[in-house]
Design an enzyme around this catalytic site. Structure first.
Site, PDB file in Angstrom:
ATOM      1  NE  ARG A 119      43.294  38.544  35.934  1.00  0.00           N
ATOM      2  CZ  ARG A 119      42.127  38.182  36.486  1.00  0.00           C
ATOM      3  NH1 ARG A 119      41.236  39.095  36.818  1.00  0.00           N
ATOM      4  NH2 ARG A 119      41.843  36.917  36.675  1.00  0.00           N
TER       5      ARG A 119
ATOM      6  NE  ARG B  41      45.990  46.010  16.300  1.00  0.00           N
ATOM      7  CZ  ARG B  41      45.719  46.821  15.274  1.00  0.00           C
ATOM      8  NH1 ARG B  41      46.495  47.850  15.011  1.00  0.00           N
ATOM      9  NH2 ARG B  41      44.666  46.612  14.529  1.00  0.00           N
TER      10      ARG B  41
ATOM     11  CG  HIS C 176      43.469  42.916  39.379  1.00  0.00           C
ATOM     12  ND1 HIS C 176      42.324  42.166  39.248  1.00  0.00           N
ATOM     13  CD2 HIS C 176      44.371  42.092  39.964  1.00  0.00           C
ATOM     14  CE1 HIS C 176      42.529  40.938  39.733  1.00  0.00           C
ATOM     15  NE2 HIS C 176      43.773  40.878  40.161  1.00  0.00           N
TER      16      HIS C 176
ATOM     17  CD  GLU D 161      40.919  44.509  41.831  1.00  0.00           C
ATOM     18  OE1 GLU D 161      40.551  45.651  41.519  1.00  0.00           O
ATOM     19  OE2 GLU D 161      40.417  43.474  41.366  1.00  0.00           O
TER      20      GLU D 161
ATOM     21  CG  ASN E 149      39.979  48.779  37.845  1.00  0.00           C
ATOM     22  OD1 ASN E 149      40.582  48.752  36.779  1.00  0.00           O
ATOM     23  ND2 ASN E 149      39.958  47.747  38.663  1.00  0.00           N
TER      24      ASN E 149
ATOM     25  CD  GLU F   3      36.107  46.758  45.981  1.00  0.00           C
ATOM     26  OE1 GLU F   3      37.319  47.009  46.168  1.00  0.00           O
ATOM     27  OE2 GLU F   3      35.584  46.710  44.855  1.00  0.00           O
TER      28      GLU F   3
ATOM     29  CG  HIS G 279      32.877  42.953  40.169  1.00  0.00           C
ATOM     30  ND1 HIS G 279      32.148  42.450  39.134  1.00  0.00           N
ATOM     31  CD2 HIS G 279      34.145  42.518  39.974  1.00  0.00           C
ATOM     32  CE1 HIS G 279      32.939  41.721  38.358  1.00  0.00           C
ATOM     33  NE2 HIS G 279      34.157  41.756  38.848  1.00  0.00           N
ATOM     34  N   GLY G 280      30.965  45.703  38.609  1.00  0.00           N
ATOM     35  CA  GLY G 280      29.791  45.787  37.741  1.00  0.00           C
ATOM     36  C   GLY G 280      28.971  47.048  37.908  1.00  0.00           C
TER      37      GLY G 280
ATOM     38  N   GLY H 238      35.364  50.453  37.156  1.00  0.00           N
ATOM     39  CA  GLY H 238      36.315  50.338  36.059  1.00  0.00           C
ATOM     40  C   GLY H 238      35.663  50.216  34.705  1.00  0.00           C
ATOM     41  CG  HIS H 239      33.977  46.750  31.618  1.00  0.00           C
ATOM     42  ND1 HIS H 239      32.751  46.864  31.022  1.00  0.00           N
ATOM     43  CD2 HIS H 239      34.796  46.169  30.716  1.00  0.00           C
ATOM     44  CE1 HIS H 239      32.814  46.345  29.811  1.00  0.00           C
ATOM     45  NE2 HIS H 239      34.046  45.917  29.603  1.00  0.00           N
TER      46      HIS H 239
ATOM     47  NE  ARG I 153      43.235  38.045  32.358  1.00  0.00           N
ATOM     48  CZ  ARG I 153      42.184  37.346  32.793  1.00  0.00           C
ATOM     49  NH1 ARG I 153      40.988  37.895  32.783  1.00  0.00           N
ATOM     50  NH2 ARG I 153      42.317  36.120  33.234  1.00  0.00           N
TER      51      ARG I 153
ATOM     52  CB  THR J 276      37.431  39.774  40.450  1.00  0.00           C
ATOM     53  OG1 THR J 276      38.551  40.542  40.022  1.00  0.00           O
ATOM     54  CG2 THR J 276      37.726  39.154  41.795  1.00  0.00           C
TER      55      THR J 276
ATOM     56  CG  HIS K 238      38.863  46.969  31.493  1.00  0.00           C
ATOM     57  ND1 HIS K 238      39.328  45.709  31.178  1.00  0.00           N
ATOM     58  CD2 HIS K 238      38.123  46.818  32.624  1.00  0.00           C
ATOM     59  CE1 HIS K 238      38.867  44.839  32.056  1.00  0.00           C
ATOM     60  NE2 HIS K 238      38.133  45.490  32.944  1.00  0.00           N
TER      61      HIS K 238
HETATM   62  N1  PXP Z   1      36.513  45.952  42.674  1.00  0.00           N
HETATM   63  C1  PXP Z   1      37.169  44.783  42.514  1.00  0.00           C
HETATM   64  C2  PXP Z   1      37.686  44.100  43.723  1.00  0.00           C
HETATM   65  C3  PXP Z   1      37.365  44.214  41.239  1.00  0.00           C
HETATM   66  O1  PXP Z   1      38.006  43.039  41.103  1.00  0.00           O
HETATM   67  C4  PXP Z   1      36.916  44.921  40.109  1.00  0.00           C
HETATM   68  C5  PXP Z   1      37.195  44.386  38.740  1.00  0.00           C
HETATM   69  O2  PXP Z   1      38.570  44.480  38.485  1.00  0.00           O
HETATM   70  C6  PXP Z   1      36.267  46.155  40.317  1.00  0.00           C
HETATM   71  C7  PXP Z   1      36.050  46.630  41.607  1.00  0.00           C
HETATM   72  C8  PXP Z   1      35.765  46.970  39.184  1.00  0.00           C
HETATM   73  O3  PXP Z   1      34.768  46.272  38.524  1.00  0.00           O
HETATM   74  P1  PXP Z   1      34.210  46.821  37.160  1.00  0.00           P
HETATM   75  O4  PXP Z   1      35.365  46.808  36.190  1.00  0.00           O
HETATM   76  O5  PXP Z   1      33.130  45.876  36.809  1.00  0.00           O
HETATM   77  O6  PXP Z   1      33.728  48.219  37.424  1.00  0.00           O
END
Ligand code: PXP
Length: 236
Positions: free
Chosen positions: A44, A17, A42, A69, A6, A150, A190-191, A212-213, A48, A100, A9
């Site tokens: 949104r 900026r 994603h 997404e 993902n 997912e 996620h996470g 992602g993050h 953002r 999310t 970020h």
């Molecule tokens: N899967 C979904 C459905 C999400 O909404 C997100 C966050 O955008 C991720 C995966 C990735 O999460 P993370 O950025 O915490 O790795």
């Protein structure tokens, strides 16, 4: 286990900026060259991070699998139907949230999601539903005709001690087994990070993770190529 990266970020940094660098499209090319199996972005409602131009450009350059997404709102559905990503992942979206928060409530909105899944299928787009690993949500997701679920790993990732992490891992194990039994492909996300992803790789039904993050955060220090390769090694 496959890795979808993902790249939201990278766009977050650009938007800090309001310019054109760093470009998430550039990150997608580097992630694919490093071996990523798919790219997730994603779009949104508040734009953002990822914007409409990013989605069009990603559709052009992603050669593995482009997963858009999105919240199931009329505006974003129209963009998805015009852009034709390989798949969409439907998520709940709230304006004030940092990221999310819970999964979709498919069980109480089965008819709505069935209609949306049909709309995407008519255009040849696969659909994944982002849900908590709960039986009611899994069974409802299967009835909508979605291709994939997912499973939300947020509660696992945020567990504050070993017992809580083990409990959440069990929930994911049961959820993955139930989803596969219901005929759904299973993904998780996620996470997730290099620190917590290993136990997830032991769940056989989970074929793919979306990260992602933490991956982009790691890439700030080592570069996208090395970060993607580190995650691919962890998944092996
Ligand atoms: N899967 C979904 C459905 C999400 O909404 C997100 C966050 O955008 C991720 C995966 C990735 O999460 P993370 O950025 O915490 O790795």
């Amino acid at each position: 286990m496959k890795l979808s990266v993902n790249i939201d970020h990278v766009a977050t940094l650009r938007e800090a900026r309001g310019g054109i660098e760093p470009d998430p499209v550039h990150a997608a090319v580097l992630a694919e060259l490093a071996g990523a199996n798919g790219i997730v972005a994603h779009l949104r409602e508040d734009r953002r991070h990822i914007n409409d131009r990013d989605v069009r450009a990603l559709r052009e350059i992603v050669t593995t699998k482009f997963d858009l997404e999105m919240a199931a709102t009329p505006e974003i559905i129209a963009i998805a139907l015009e852009t034709l990503p390989d798949m969409v992942t439907l998520v709940p979206e709230k304006r004030q949230e940092l990221t999310t928060e819970g999964g979709l409530n498919v069980a109480d909105n089965e008819e709505l999601y069935t209609r949306i899944v049909d709309t995407f299928h008519e255009r040849g787009i696969s659909v994944s539903l982002f849900i908590e690993p709960d039986l009611a949500q899994i069974e409802a997701s299967a009835r909508t005709g979605a291709d994939m679920v997912e499973l939300h790993t947020g509660m696992y990732a945020e567990a504050r001690n070993i017992d809580e992490a083990s409990h959440q891992l069990r929930r994911l194990e049961h959820g993955a087994a139930n989803a596969a039994e219901a005929g759904l492909l299973v993904k998780a996300g996620h996470g997730l990070s290099l620190k917590n992803v290993s136990p997830i790789t032991t769940i056989p039904e989970i074929r793919e993770v979306s990260i992602g993050h933490a991956l982009i955060g790691h890439a700030v220090f080592v570069g996208i190529d090395a970060a993607v390769k580190a995650y691919l090694a962890a998944l092996r």
